[in-house]
Design a protein around this motif. Structure first.
Motif, mmCIF file in Angstrom:
data_model
loop_
_atom_site.group_PDB
_atom_site.id
_atom_site.type_symbol
_atom_site.label_atom_id
_atom_site.label_comp_id
_atom_site.label_asym_id
_atom_site.label_seq_id
_atom_site.Cartn_x
_atom_site.Cartn_y
_atom_site.Cartn_z
ATOM 1 N N LEU A 210 5.880 -42.796 -8.990
ATOM 2 C CA LEU A 210 6.522 -42.868 -7.676
ATOM 3 C C LEU A 210 7.898 -43.514 -7.766
ATOM 4 N N LYS A 211 8.048 -44.525 -8.605
ATOM 5 C CA LYS A 211 9.350 -45.154 -8.795
ATOM 6 C C LYS A 211 10.331 -44.164 -9.415
ATOM 7 N N LEU A 212 9.882 -43.430 -10.412
ATOM 8 C CA LEU A 212 10.733 -42.435 -11.052
ATOM 9 C C LEU A 212 11.140 -41.360 -10.057
ATOM 10 N N LEU A 213 10.209 -40.909 -9.249
ATOM 11 C CA LEU A 213 10.511 -39.899 -8.236
ATOM 12 C C LEU A 213 11.509 -40.433 -7.219
ATOM 13 N N PHE A 214 11.346 -41.661 -6.807
ATOM 14 C CA PHE A 214 12.278 -42.281 -5.858
ATOM 15 C C PHE A 214 13.681 -42.392 -6.454
ATOM 16 N N VAL A 215 13.770 -42.812 -7.706
ATOM 17 C CA VAL A 215 15.069 -42.935 -8.372
ATOM 18 C C VAL A 215 15.721 -41.562 -8.486
ATOM 19 N N LEU A 216 14.976 -40.546 -8.829
ATOM 20 C CA LEU A 216 15.530 -39.190 -8.923
ATOM 21 C C LEU A 216 16.031 -38.692 -7.573
ATOM 22 N N VAL A 217 15.291 -38.955 -6.512
ATOM 23 C CA VAL A 217 15.714 -38.530 -5.178
ATOM 24 C C VAL A 217 17.001 -39.245 -4.773
ATOM 25 N N VAL A 218 17.103 -40.530 -5.073
ATOM 26 C CA VAL A 218 18.316 -41.287 -4.747
ATOM 27 C C VAL A 218 19.503 -40.755 -5.545
ATOM 28 N N LEU A 219 19.324 -40.497 -6.831
ATOM 29 C CA LEU A 219 20.405 -39.970 -7.653
ATOM 30 C C LEU A 219 20.855 -38.581 -7.180
ATOM 31 N N ILE A 220 19.924 -37.758 -6.817
ATOM 32 C CA ILE A 220 20.275 -36.428 -6.306
ATOM 33 C C ILE A 220 21.030 -36.551 -4.994
ATOM 34 N N ALA A 221 20.604 -37.439 -4.111
ATOM 35 C CA ALA A 221 21.285 -37.625 -2.833
ATOM 36 C C ALA A 221 22.705 -38.130 -3.045
ATOM 37 N N VAL A 222 22.894 -39.094 -3.949
ATOM 38 C CA VAL A 222 24.231 -39.619 -4.230
ATOM 39 C C VAL A 222 25.105 -38.525 -4.821
ATOM 40 N N THR A 223 24.553 -37.709 -5.696
ATOM 41 C CA THR A 223 25.308 -36.608 -6.301
ATOM 42 C C THR A 223 25.751 -35.602 -5.259
ATOM 43 N N VAL A 224 24.869 -35.220 -4.365
ATOM 44 C CA VAL A 224 25.204 -34.238 -3.332
ATOM 45 C C VAL A 224 26.250 -34.804 -2.377
ATOM 46 N N ILE A 225 26.101 -36.048 -1.977
ATOM 47 C CA ILE A 225 27.075 -36.664 -1.078
ATOM 48 C C ILE A 225 28.435 -36.791 -1.765
ATOM 49 N N GLY A 226 28.445 -37.187 -3.012
ATOM 50 C CA GLY A 226 29.696 -37.284 -3.760
ATOM 51 C C GLY A 226 30.375 -35.935 -3.914
#
Length: 44
Positions: A5-21
């Motif tokens: 779950l931690k890994l999934l959360f980190v991946l979702v956050v990284l994807i969100a930051v990438t898309v916003i950037g």
């Protein structure tokens, strides 16, 4: 299970930051140019 779950959360956050950037920094505007074409009207 918690590690997954931690890994999934980190991946979702990284994807969100990438898309916003990409949305803020990516140049997605098309090149603009004037287009004019003659039009023939049949007025008979």
């Amino acid at each position: 299970m918690l590690r997954l779950l931690k890994l999934l959360f980190v991946l979702v956050v990284l994807i969100a930051v990438t898309v916003i950037g990409y949305a803020y920094l990516g140049d997605l505007r098309p090149d603009q140019q004037d287009v004019s074409e003659p039009v023939e009207l049949d007025t008979n």
